[in-house]
Design an enzyme around this catalytic site. Structure first.
Site, PDB file in Angstrom:
ATOM      1  N   HIS A  12       2.171   1.247   4.667  1.00 28.38           N
ATOM      2  CA  HIS A  12       2.500   2.585   4.162  1.00 28.38           C
ATOM      3  C   HIS A  12       3.348   3.432   5.125  1.00 28.38           C
ATOM      4  CE1 HIS A  12       2.088   6.032   1.603  1.00 28.38           C
ATOM      5  NE2 HIS A  12       1.350   6.717   2.466  1.00 28.38           N
TER       6      HIS A  12
ATOM      7  N   SER B 228       4.994   9.869   1.687  1.00 25.20           N
ATOM      8  CA  SER B 228       3.843   9.762   0.807  1.00 25.20           C
ATOM      9  C   SER B 228       3.804  10.916  -0.201  1.00 25.20           C
ATOM     10  CB  SER B 228       2.569   9.696   1.660  1.00 25.20           C
ATOM     11  OG  SER B 228       1.458   9.273   0.915  1.00 25.20           O
TER      12      SER B 228
ATOM     13  N   ASP C 267       2.794  -2.066   0.644  1.00 21.44           N
ATOM     14  CA  ASP C 267       2.130  -0.752   0.631  1.00 21.44           C
ATOM     15  C   ASP C 267       1.093  -0.715  -0.488  1.00 21.44           C
ATOM     16  OD1 ASP C 267       1.414   1.932   0.522  1.00 21.44           O
ATOM     17  OD2 ASP C 267       3.456   2.683   0.749  1.00 21.44           O
TER      18      ASP C 267
END
Length: 354
Positions: A320, A173, A290
């Site tokens: 995610h 991320s 995602d």
């Protein structure tokens, strides 16, 4: 009268002297984790976590890597220790009309759940919690390079402790965005990077010009204004993962502040033209469902990076956190990471012979 130096404690009240940590150049204490294999390590792997989470979120992934005779290390991101000045009331009133128009795609604006603006006294900023067990306020940093700088400091420490070992980054991320800047700053130190759903580009809804303009404007006027929350259900399709996140006191469950959103925008805006400069070997993985980090960013990085050794794997229907997805997905992710690293490292048997 000589005053005794006050003992530094984690936000949870534990003395840092009893915990693994390092002190960054701003004098902030950053909590660290180290996972050491029983056999001689084949390489070092630094886990770079994302926004609102912490190094302890990667226990299972770290255990898998340790079983591959890899030394794993990480730290909870900190922030710069100074507070953003509290805005004057007239500035708040002047931009109030923008608040009603403004939405940020990290979460959704919901009546009653998001504060119109922060009323916290800036002097209390250091009593709040940084990422995990590190000092500082969660999701509040004046410059994205603080994250990059702290990672480089930790890497330098590990190079001294384990000279001669290759260093890989495993980033998720926002950690993926940090890792991009790290490997661009120190390509000679990074043997390869593994990206899980990296933050490279914004979702189209977030990238609308008027939203970007409002973010930058509000950053100067009301930097502590709340603009939205991350919806946990989009982390993984595994309901147990969602429940664990919701129960994790070290993870951040509050709203994103407009100041932090602006810092992310600036970091993302500067990265696209840098992607062609990347020559480091890369493994990039992303779920095509995602909703938190745009999968197009991973595709863009794969296409633009100058690396001759690069792999992109898109997981159909996945959310995610690929490393915490449904069991069959996690197994595939782990196997892909293991095989990718094994192709670039000596085997445990070869290490013992040396």
């Amino acid at each position: 009268m000589i005053q005794k130096k006050q003992e530094r404690l984690t936000p949870q009240g534990l003395p840092y002297k009893n915990l693994e940590h390092f002190v960054n150049v701003d004098g902030e204490y950053l909590f660290c984790r180290y996972w050491e294999p029983s056999s001689p390590p084949r390489a070092l792997v630094m886990i770079v976590h994302g926004a609102g989470e912490h190094s302890g979120s990667y226990m299972n992934l770290a255990s898998m890597l340790v079983n591959q005779s890899l030394f794993v290390f990480s730290h909870d991101h900190g922030v710069m220790g100074r507070a953003v000045p509290k805005p004057r009331c007239d500035a708040t009133q002047q931009c109030a009309f923008l608040v009603h128009l403004y939405k940020f795609r990290v979460g959704e604006w919901r009546s009653g759940r998001v504060e119109p603006y922060s009323t916290r006294d800036p002097g209390s900023i250091l009593t709040t919690v940084g990422h995990g067990q590190s000092e500082g306020q969660r999701l509040n940093v004046s410059n994205f390079q603080v994250y990059v700088r702290d990672c480089l400091q930790h890497i330098d420490m590990m190079k001294v402790r384990h000279p001669g070992l290759k260093i890989f980054l495993l980033a998720h991320s926002m950690g993926g965005l940090i890792a991009i800047y790290v490997m661009l700053d120190r390509p000679q130190d990074i043997a390869g990077t593994i990206h899980i759903a990296p933050l490279v580009t914004l979702n189209p809804e977030s990238a609308k010009p008027w939203k970007v303009f409002c973010t930058k404007l509000l950053c100067h006027l009301v930097p502590n204004m709340s603009v939205g929350t991350m919806e946990p259900q989009w982390l993984s399709r595994d309901k147990n993962v969602i429940a664990s996140f919701n129960a994790d006191a070290l993870s951040y469950h509050g709203a994103m502040k407009v100041g932090f959103a602006a810092v992310l925008l600036n970091a993302i805006a500067g990265v696209e033209h840098l992607l062609p400069k990347i020559t480091t070997p890369m493994l990039i993985m992303h779920g095509d469902a995602d909703k938190l980090c745009n999968v197009n960013g991973s595709q863009l990085m794969y296409e633009l990076a100058a690396s001759t050794d690069k792999t992109l794997k898109i997981f159909e229907g996945c959310f995610h956190q690929l490393h915490m997805e449904l069991p069959e997905v996690v197994t595939e992710v782990y196997e892909l990471i293991q095989s990718w690293l094994n192709e670039r490292l000596p085997s445990t048997k070869e290490m013992c012979q040396d």
